[in-house]
Enzyme design. Structure first.
Site, mmCIF file in Angstrom:
data_model
loop_
_atom_site.group_PDB
_atom_site.id
_atom_site.type_symbol
_atom_site.label_atom_id
_atom_site.label_comp_id
_atom_site.label_asym_id
_atom_site.label_seq_id
_atom_site.Cartn_x
_atom_site.Cartn_y
_atom_site.Cartn_z
ATOM 1 C CB SER A 219 -0.933 0.008 1.215
ATOM 2 O OG SER A 219 -0.189 -0.074 2.412
ATOM 3 C CG HIS A 247 -3.792 -1.341 -1.943
ATOM 4 N ND1 HIS A 247 -4.336 -0.066 -1.913
ATOM 5 C CD2 HIS A 247 -3.485 -1.635 -0.660
ATOM 6 C CE1 HIS A 247 -4.315 0.386 -0.681
ATOM 7 N NE2 HIS A 247 -3.810 -0.544 0.109
ATOM 8 C CE LYS A 278 -7.242 0.088 0.886
ATOM 9 N NZ LYS A 278 -7.760 0.250 2.211
HETATM 10 N N1 PMP Z 1 -5.090 -4.320 4.136
HETATM 11 C C1 PMP Z 1 -4.299 -3.488 3.431
HETATM 12 C C2 PMP Z 1 -3.133 -4.054 2.676
HETATM 13 C C3 PMP Z 1 -4.576 -2.121 3.392
HETATM 14 O O1 PMP Z 1 -3.793 -1.297 2.700
HETATM 15 C C4 PMP Z 1 -5.692 -1.623 4.100
HETATM 16 C C5 PMP Z 1 -6.074 -0.160 4.102
HETATM 17 N N2 PMP Z 1 -5.193 0.737 3.651
HETATM 18 C C6 PMP Z 1 -6.466 -2.524 4.835
HETATM 19 C C7 PMP Z 1 -6.144 -3.858 4.824
HETATM 20 C C8 PMP Z 1 -7.643 -2.047 5.638
HETATM 21 O O2 PMP Z 1 -8.706 -1.819 4.793
HETATM 22 P P1 PMP Z 1 -9.902 -0.820 5.146
HETATM 23 O O3 PMP Z 1 -9.347 0.564 5.014
HETATM 24 O O4 PMP Z 1 -10.890 -1.144 4.105
HETATM 25 O O5 PMP Z 1 -10.339 -1.114 6.526
#
Ligand code: PMP
Length: 431
Positions: A219, A247, A278
């Site tokens: 991310s 992602h 996302k």
């Molecule tokens: N897993 C990864 C790899 C992420 O990048 C994120 C959020 N940036 C999440 C889980 C958490 O997802 P959410 O924002 O939908 O709670």
């Protein structure tokens, strides 16, 4: 001339520290027995950081998170119209008319919330439809929906792993993976980022139950994991594999099923994770895998058992987003065209984008002060790029993170890239 003794005397008034001499790590511990003792020092820093412009977080947006937004800028509280290069919304679905219509219809049909945990009264037929549609899309026996992506990883890992087991995660794994592993009380080891040889070293040091936790696209750096090599190593050592495609789901692979599909390894990955926040522009997360895994997590994923089900309004919107992502593969083509276009602009200008090959493009600044200063300058020049500092990235790896969407127009991308390159040159980040 002063005597050596005088020279060592501490001045009565220390020069005021700059807000940037501190970051979150300065306020993690305090020596007091009162849990509130840390609030005073933290707020002293916060009250300095805000007016000095070193706290540019949670600036409020008053439009959907698309290419062109209105934002209340954090330092002077001015309403600005900006080109947005910060939001996920990879397929541009968050404010599509069909998605809004589906969410509105669900609001009429179900009201605002589920008013219960999915294990008790909170499961509505819209959740069942979403879980079935996801399982079909991912080609798995079952899929389980969670209220957020964060709670998905926390619930999955802490639901499955126990004290004495091993969670072996990539060193750049998301906080939700780390927190799930900590909560499980299993032993946790990190292997060097995207490094199968180091994963193997770590696996050799462990015995018993092992879960390898990796991500499709990382991310903060936008780089893709070397899935075939990681899977081969994990299998050799009898570890199960969870792949977080937060992602990469809905954007990678011939049918949008993610990095596992891209590499033809959908059956080798034991647990498929993703989020709706996302590419689908919504909210929530999912675990896709076997029916046995679903049944077990239903009882043991505490972040789902002891939390209200995802709002039916959001579930209906996400279901429509999923349908559109499936029926309009041109959205993925548009996204990748946009990514190629802005990468071309950055390459022409000599911008270093690290190992990114995805829609997430890091622009390294490596200095917290500069990243905030440049953020202000960008806001003044009409571009919204959120600064990213510790603890989202390690210290001295502060950066901007450009996020590209299928809904960006060429004009927005050109304007955003040109302004960013100009400001990076003026600030001597780019020579
Ligand atoms: N897993 C990864 C790899 C992420 O990048 C994120 C959020 N940036 C999440 C889980 C958490 O997802 P959410 O924002 O939908 O709670």
């Amino acid at each position: 001339m002063c005597s050596p003794l005088e020279a060592r005397t501490v001045p009565a008034q220390m020069p005021p520290a700059n807000a940037l001499d501190y970051d979150y790590s300065s306020f993690f511990y305090s020596s007091s027995d009162d849990p509130f003792a840390i609030l005073g020092p933290y707020n002293e820093w916060f009250d300095r950081a805000m007016p000095e412009g070193y706290y540019l977080f949670s600036q409020a947006m008053s439009t959907p998170p698309q290419g062109d937004i209105r934002l209340t800028e954090g330092l002077h509280q001015r309403q600005l119209r900006l080109v947005n290069l910060s939001s996920y919304n990879y397929l541009g679905l968050s404010a599509r008319s069909e998605v809004i219509a589906a969410a509105k219809a669900a609001l009429d049909a179900y009201g605002l919330g589920a008013a219960g945990s999915p294990i008790l009264s909170g499961m509505m037929d819209i959740h069942v439809h979403l879980e079935e549609a996801l399982a079909r899309f991912k080609g798995k026996e079952a899929a389980m929906v969670f209220p957020t992506g964060y709670s998905t990883n926390v619930g999955l890992i802490s639901g499955l792993m126990r004290a004495g087991d091993w969670v072996i995660a990539d060193q750049n794994a998301h906080a939700s993976i780390v927190d799930g592993a900590i909560m499980s009380k299993a032993n946790v080891r990190f292997f060097r980022h995207n490094n199968p040889a180091d994963l193997e070293r770590k696996l050799k040091q462990t015995t018993g139950k092992k879960l390898v936790a990796i991500e499709g696209v990382y991310s903060m750096d936008g780089d893709v994991c070397p899935l075939p090599d990681l899977v081969a190593v994990a299998k050799k050592h009898g570890a199960r594999i969870m792949l977080d495609e937060a992602h990469s789901a809905f954007v990678y692979g011939p049918n949008g099923r993610g990095i596992a599909e891209l590499y033809g390894l959908e059956n080798e990955v034991d647990i498929h994770i993703g989020t709706f926040s996302k590419a689908l522009g919504g909210q929530g997360g999912y675990v896709a895998g076997s029916r046995h895994l679903y049944n077990y997590l239903k009882g043991f994923a505490r972040s789902r058992v002891f939390s209200c089900a995802l709002s039916p309004v959001v579930a209906a919107g996400v279901l429509k987003s999923l349908e559109l992502a499936e029926s309009e593969p041109q959205l993925r083509d548009q996204l990748w065209d946009n990514v190629r276009h802005i990468r071309g602009r950055f390459e022409e200008a000599g911008v270093d984008v690290g190992d990114s090959t995805s829609q997430i493009i890091p622009i390294m600044v490596r200095n917290d002060r500069r990243v905030f200063e440049i953020c202000h300058k960008l806001l003044g020049a009409g571009v919204y790029l959120q600064p990213v500092i510790y603890p989202a990235v390690t210290k001295h790896r502060s950066r901007f993170r450009v996020s590209i969407s299928a809904a960006h127009t060429r004009e927005q991308l050109d304007e955003g890239a040109a302004t960013l390159v100009r400001v990076l040159r003026e600030e001597r980040i780019l020579l």
